[in-house]
Design an enzyme around this catalytic site. Sequence first.
Site, short mmCIF file in Angstrom:
data_model
loop_
_atom_site.label_atom_id
_atom_site.label_comp_id
_atom_site.label_asym_id
_atom_site.label_seq_id
_atom_site.Cartn_x
_atom_site.Cartn_y
_atom_site.Cartn_z
N LYS A 98 -14.92 38.83 -16.15
CA LYS A 98 -15.48 39.23 -14.85
C LYS A 98 -15.65 40.76 -14.78
CE LYS A 98 -12.04 37.28 -12.59
NZ LYS A 98 -11.22 36.75 -13.70
N ARG A 131 -9.48 34.26 -3.96
CA ARG A 131 -8.71 33.49 -4.95
C ARG A 131 -8.03 32.29 -4.33
NH1 ARG A 131 -7.77 37.97 -8.78
NH2 ARG A 131 -6.72 37.17 -10.59
P1 AP5 Z 1 -12.13 41.18 -18.69
O1 AP5 Z 1 -13.55 41.53 -18.43
O2 AP5 Z 1 -11.11 42.26 -18.52
O3 AP5 Z 1 -11.71 39.86 -17.89
P2 AP5 Z 1 -11.47 39.59 -16.34
O4 AP5 Z 1 -12.10 38.27 -16.04
O5 AP5 Z 1 -11.92 40.77 -15.53
O6 AP5 Z 1 -9.90 39.43 -16.36
P3 AP5 Z 1 -8.72 39.98 -15.47
O7 AP5 Z 1 -7.46 39.77 -16.26
O8 AP5 Z 1 -8.96 41.38 -15.01
O9 AP5 Z 1 -8.76 39.03 -14.32
P4 AP5 Z 1 -7.57 38.55 -13.49
O10 AP5 Z 1 -8.34 37.69 -12.58
O11 AP5 Z 1 -6.41 37.92 -14.10
O12 AP5 Z 1 -6.89 39.90 -13.04
P5 AP5 Z 1 -6.95 40.75 -11.70
O13 AP5 Z 1 -6.89 42.16 -12.07
O14 AP5 Z 1 -8.04 40.27 -10.81
O15 AP5 Z 1 -12.05 40.60 -20.20
C1 AP5 Z 1 -10.81 40.25 -20.78
C2 AP5 Z 1 -10.78 40.67 -22.26
O16 AP5 Z 1 -11.74 39.89 -22.98
C3 AP5 Z 1 -11.16 42.15 -22.50
O17 AP5 Z 1 -10.40 42.65 -23.56
C4 AP5 Z 1 -12.65 42.09 -22.89
O18 AP5 Z 1 -13.03 43.16 -23.74
C5 AP5 Z 1 -12.72 40.74 -23.62
N1 AP5 Z 1 -14.01 40.07 -23.43
C6 AP5 Z 1 -14.81 40.07 -22.32
N2 AP5 Z 1 -15.91 39.33 -22.54
C7 AP5 Z 1 -15.79 38.82 -23.80
C8 AP5 Z 1 -16.59 37.96 -24.61
N3 AP5 Z 1 -17.75 37.47 -24.16
N4 AP5 Z 1 -16.14 37.64 -25.85
C9 AP5 Z 1 -14.96 38.13 -26.33
N5 AP5 Z 1 -14.17 38.97 -25.63
C10 AP5 Z 1 -14.57 39.29 -24.38
O19 AP5 Z 1 -5.58 40.30 -10.99
C11 AP5 Z 1 -4.30 40.70 -11.45
C12 AP5 Z 1 -3.23 40.22 -10.48
O20 AP5 Z 1 -3.44 40.83 -9.18
C13 AP5 Z 1 -3.18 38.72 -10.17
O21 AP5 Z 1 -2.44 38.01 -11.14
C14 AP5 Z 1 -2.53 38.71 -8.78
O22 AP5 Z 1 -1.14 38.87 -8.86
C15 AP5 Z 1 -3.13 39.93 -8.11
N6 AP5 Z 1 -4.36 39.65 -7.35
C16 AP5 Z 1 -5.59 40.17 -7.60
N7 AP5 Z 1 -6.49 39.70 -6.71
C17 AP5 Z 1 -5.82 38.85 -5.90
C18 AP5 Z 1 -6.21 38.02 -4.79
N8 AP5 Z 1 -7.47 37.97 -4.37
N9 AP5 Z 1 -5.25 37.26 -4.20
C19 AP5 Z 1 -3.97 37.30 -4.61
N10 AP5 Z 1 -3.54 38.05 -5.65
C20 AP5 Z 1 -4.45 38.82 -6.28
#
Ligand code: AP5
Length: 215
Positions: A14, A89
């Site tokens: 994402k 979420r």
């Molecule tokens: P990346 O693009 O970083 O993936 P992403 O989908 O953005 O993953 P996140 O881990 O950031 O999402 P998340 O939803 O867990 O975390 P968030 O920060 O929102 O890609 C991942 C990796 O793959 C990278 O190394 C990239 O280079 C590689 N890649 C990308 N595309 C690729 C491809 N096509 N092929 C191969 N490799 C590829 O949330 C963190 C925490 O915050 C949650 O656990 C929760 O505790 C809290 N939180 C956040 N939002 C909320 C909410 N709305 N409600 C409650 N808690 C929340």
Amino acid sequence: MVNLIFLGPPGAGKGTQSAYIMRDYNVVQISTGDMLRKAVKDGTELGKLAKQFMDEGKLVTDDLIIGIMKDRLAEDDCKNGFILDGFPRTVAQAEALGVMLKDQLQTDITHVISLEVADEAILERLTGRRSCPSCGKVYHVVYNPSKTGDTCEADGTALIQRDDDKEETIKKRLAVYHDTTALVKGTYKDSGKLFVVEGVGTPDEIYTQIKGILG
Ligand code: AP5
């Protein structure tokens, strides 16, 4: 106008795809995860409340998240369009979002893209993810390495691994995704705005599909 919600499991890409969309569509990315990590780093009250949930791979409570989103959506830069990365979420967050957009911005979501990737691939992606703590650029040690090794190719800062990208925590985050966040898709299923994209292939290949949807 693009008012996009990105759904999908942790590590689906994402954030990676949001960077392409921002470059081409003049919209702002709103990542609740990035906002929370900044709050933790700055030691704010929000950061102190959120840290334990995040370290355990659990969701931060709806009231906290809805509160920060209400403030964020009130900022001027949201008026030209936005990407919501990591929000909503829960079904309660999705319902609150609908009300906020209508009341605060007199607008609505234009697209919901669910980026879908199997759990096995997610584990590999997240254990290999590295990011720049300064500019936020995201890399992968195998799939998208920095040209300058373990520093950010954009600004030279040493890359870091996120605290929640440990195997045990990733598994918990995936379980939370399947139990709770996956249900959010149902909220939009009859809206005519929901698009499913298989997040498999290179980031460029996936972006071509997304561009086809956004037009
Ligand atoms: P990346 O693009 O970083 O993936 P992403 O989908 O953005 O993953 P996140 O881990 O950031 O999402 P998340 O939803 O867990 O975390 P968030 O920060 O929102 O890609 C991942 C990796 O793959 C990278 O190394 C990239 O280079 C590689 N890649 C990308 N595309 C690729 C491809 N096509 N092929 C191969 N490799 C590829 O949330 C963190 C925490 O915050 C949650 O656990 C929760 O505790 C809290 N939180 C956040 N939002 C909320 C909410 N709305 N409600 C409650 N808690 C929340």
